[in-house]
Write a protein that holds these residues in place. Structure first.
Motif, PDB file in Angstrom:
ATOM      1  N   HIS A 131       0.820  -1.211   0.000  1.00  0.00           N
ATOM      2  CA  HIS A 131       0.000   0.000   0.000  1.00  0.00           C
ATOM      3  C   HIS A 131       0.857   1.266   0.000  1.00  0.00           C
ATOM      4  N   LYS A 132       1.994   1.213   0.657  1.00  0.00           N
ATOM      5  CA  LYS A 132       2.896   2.377   0.637  1.00  0.00           C
ATOM      6  C   LYS A 132       3.368   2.648  -0.788  1.00  0.00           C
ATOM      7  N   THR A 133       3.674   1.600  -1.518  1.00  0.00           N
ATOM      8  CA  THR A 133       4.073   1.749  -2.919  1.00  0.00           C
ATOM      9  C   THR A 133       2.939   2.352  -3.736  1.00  0.00           C
ATOM     10  N   GLN A 134       1.727   1.891  -3.465  1.00  0.00           N
ATOM     11  CA  GLN A 134       0.547   2.416  -4.165  1.00  0.00           C
ATOM     12  C   GLN A 134       0.366   3.905  -3.859  1.00  0.00           C
ATOM     13  N   ILE A 135       0.591   4.309  -2.636  1.00  0.00           N
ATOM     14  CA  ILE A 135       0.454   5.731  -2.263  1.00  0.00           C
ATOM     15  C   ILE A 135       1.474   6.572  -3.026  1.00  0.00           C
ATOM     16  N   GLN A 136       2.691   6.087  -3.118  1.00  0.00           N
ATOM     17  CA  GLN A 136       3.710   6.833  -3.855  1.00  0.00           C
ATOM     18  C   GLN A 136       3.301   7.013  -5.314  1.00  0.00           C
ATOM     19  N   SER A 137       2.742   5.988  -5.898  1.00  0.00           N
ATOM     20  CA  SER A 137       2.276   6.071  -7.278  1.00  0.00           C
ATOM     21  C   SER A 137       1.142   7.085  -7.404  1.00  0.00           C
ATOM     22  N   LEU A 138       0.198   7.049  -6.478  1.00  0.00           N
ATOM     23  CA  LEU A 138      -0.913   8.005  -6.507  1.00  0.00           C
ATOM     24  C   LEU A 138      -0.430   9.447  -6.329  1.00  0.00           C
ATOM     25  N   MET A 139       0.578   9.637  -5.500  1.00  0.00           N
ATOM     26  CA  MET A 139       1.123  10.987  -5.300  1.00  0.00           C
ATOM     27  C   MET A 139       1.803  11.491  -6.576  1.00  0.00           C
ATOM     28  N   ARG A 140       2.490  10.602  -7.284  1.00  0.00           N
ATOM     29  CA  ARG A 140       3.105  10.997  -8.557  1.00  0.00           C
ATOM     30  C   ARG A 140       2.028  11.364  -9.573  1.00  0.00           C
ATOM     31  N   ASP A 141       0.949  10.592  -9.616  1.00  0.00           N
ATOM     32  CA  ASP A 141      -0.158  10.898 -10.525  1.00  0.00           C
ATOM     33  C   ASP A 141      -0.774  12.253 -10.201  1.00  0.00           C
ATOM     34  N   LEU A 142      -0.898  12.564  -8.933  1.00  0.00           N
ATOM     35  CA  LEU A 142      -1.452  13.852  -8.521  1.00  0.00           C
ATOM     36  C   LEU A 142      -0.546  15.000  -8.971  1.00  0.00           C
ATOM     37  N   ASP A 143       0.758  14.820  -8.830  1.00  0.00           N
ATOM     38  CA  ASP A 143       1.700  15.849  -9.291  1.00  0.00           C
ATOM     39  C   ASP A 143       1.632  16.020 -10.807  1.00  0.00           C
ATOM     40  N   LYS A 144       1.512  14.918 -11.532  1.00  0.00           N
ATOM     41  CA  LYS A 144       1.391  15.000 -12.993  1.00  0.00           C
ATOM     42  C   LYS A 144       0.121  15.742 -13.389  1.00  0.00           C
ATOM     43  N   LEU A 145      -0.952  15.496 -12.659  1.00  0.00           N
ATOM     44  CA  LEU A 145      -2.227  16.155 -12.940  1.00  0.00           C
ATOM     45  C   LEU A 145      -2.112  17.670 -12.729  1.00  0.00           C
ATOM     46  N   LYS A 146      -1.379  18.064 -11.700  1.00  0.00           N
ATOM     47  CA  LYS A 146      -1.180  19.498 -11.457  1.00  0.00           C
ATOM     48  C   LYS A 146      -0.413  20.149 -12.613  1.00  0.00           C
ATOM     49  N   GLU A 147       0.612  19.457 -13.096  1.00  0.00           N
ATOM     50  CA  GLU A 147       1.382  19.975 -14.231  1.00  0.00           C
ATOM     51  C   GLU A 147       0.528  19.997 -15.494  1.00  0.00           C
ATOM     52  N   GLU A 148      -0.263  18.958 -15.698  1.00  0.00           N
ATOM     53  CA  GLU A 148      -1.109  18.866 -16.879  1.00  0.00           C
ATOM     54  C   GLU A 148      -2.131  19.997 -16.905  1.00  0.00           C
ATOM     55  N   LYS A 149      -2.605  20.385 -15.748  1.00  0.00           N
ATOM     56  CA  LYS A 149      -3.581  21.481 -15.653  1.00  0.00           C
ATOM     57  C   LYS A 149      -3.012  22.743 -16.292  1.00  0.00           C
ATOM     58  N   HIS A 150      -1.820  23.105 -15.884  1.00  0.00           N
ATOM     59  CA  HIS A 150      -1.201  24.329 -16.397  1.00  0.00           C
ATOM     60  C   HIS A 150      -0.931  24.238 -17.905  1.00  0.00           C
ATOM     61  N   ASP A 151      -0.473  23.075 -18.334  1.00  0.00           N
ATOM     62  CA  ASP A 151      -0.209  22.898 -19.773  1.00  0.00           C
ATOM     63  C   ASP A 151      -1.499  23.007 -20.590  1.00  0.00           C
ATOM     64  N   THR A 152      -2.576  22.418 -20.120  1.00  0.00           N
ATOM     65  CA  THR A 152      -3.852  22.440 -20.822  1.00  0.00           C
ATOM     66  C   THR A 152      -4.416  23.861 -20.898  1.00  0.00           C
ATOM     67  N   VAL A 153      -4.383  24.564 -19.777  1.00  0.00           N
ATOM     68  CA  VAL A 153      -4.890  25.945 -19.760  1.00  0.00           C
ATOM     69  C   VAL A 153      -4.059  26.829 -20.707  1.00  0.00           C
ATOM     70  N   ALA A 154      -2.751  26.638 -20.667  1.00  0.00           N
ATOM     71  CA  ALA A 154      -1.885  27.410 -21.562  1.00  0.00           C
ATOM     72  C   ALA A 154      -2.173  27.073 -23.019  1.00  0.00           C
ATOM     73  N   GLY A 155      -2.442  25.825 -23.307  1.00  0.00           N
ATOM     74  CA  GLY A 155      -2.762  25.410 -24.676  1.00  0.00           C
ATOM     75  C   GLY A 155      -4.068  26.023 -25.166  1.00  0.00           C
ATOM     76  N   ILE A 156      -5.057  26.136 -24.289  1.00  0.00           N
ATOM     77  CA  ILE A 156      -6.340  26.742 -24.666  1.00  0.00           C
ATOM     78  C   ILE A 156      -6.182  28.218 -24.907  1.00  0.00           C
ATOM     79  N   LEU A 157      -5.396  28.867 -24.064  1.00  0.00           N
ATOM     80  CA  LEU A 157      -5.179  30.310 -24.235  1.00  0.00           C
ATOM     81  C   LEU A 157      -4.415  30.586 -25.501  1.00  0.00           C
TER      82      LEU A 157
END
Length: 175
Positions: free
Chosen positions: A149-175
């Protein structure tokens, strides 16, 4: 006649749904709406991750509890082994005292007391050893689950960080 009225209402319905679809598409392409959707998704994922962490921390607390139980049972096993060996030593001393006469030894109440204590300690010791083995097996399984489960949490945290980065890229792409 009913056919043509049905076709008319269907055409009006399609016109309305087309305009609604077009309006929702326009809204979906708005950078503020996209950013808000990402924020909502990120917050949902963060909440689920926190719930997952809480569940794992409960498992870790359970692991610590089992470790403490195992220590207690191990201590009890040590005490029982000392008591059992003490009862055996006292019985042996009584046998030596009577010079190896089995009839005289069997009539001695102190010897009978030592013999019953030895049997009692032996049976209790076997139960405690079985309990210690069970706790140890549970503990091994719990440790394996927690590490997975600790390994799973680390994976989920990486996915959350990627999602934060993707947000900015997507908004910038729309603008």
């Amino acid at each position: 006649m009913f056919n043509s009225v049905g076709k008319y209402f269907r055409a009006v319905w399609y016109l309305l749904t087309f305009r609604i679809d077009k309006a929702s598409e326009t809204l979906r392409m708005n950078p503020g709406v996209v950013s808000a959707n990402y924020d909502r998704i990120i917050e949902d994922k963060r909440n689920r991750l926190n719930q997952y962490k809480d569940a794992i921390s409960a498992m870790i607390a359970q692991e610590e509890s089992k470790k403490e139980k195992l220590r207690q049972v191990t201590d009890e096993i040590g005490k029982l082994e000392k008591l059992r060996s003490g009862a055996a030593a006292k019985a042996k001393k009584l046998v030596e005292q009577y010079g190896g006469d089995p009839e005289a030894v069997k009539r001695d109440p102190e010897y009978l007391k030592c013999q019953s204590a030895f049997k009692d300690f032996s049976s209790t010791l076997a139960e405690k050893q079985q309990r210690a083995t069970e706790i140890d097996e549970d503990l091994k399984q719990l440790v394996a689950n927690v590490s997975g489960h600790k390994t799973q949490i680390q994976s989920l945290m990486r996915d959350l960080d990627k999602l934060k980065e993707e947000k900015h890229d997507t908004v910038a792409g729309i603008l």
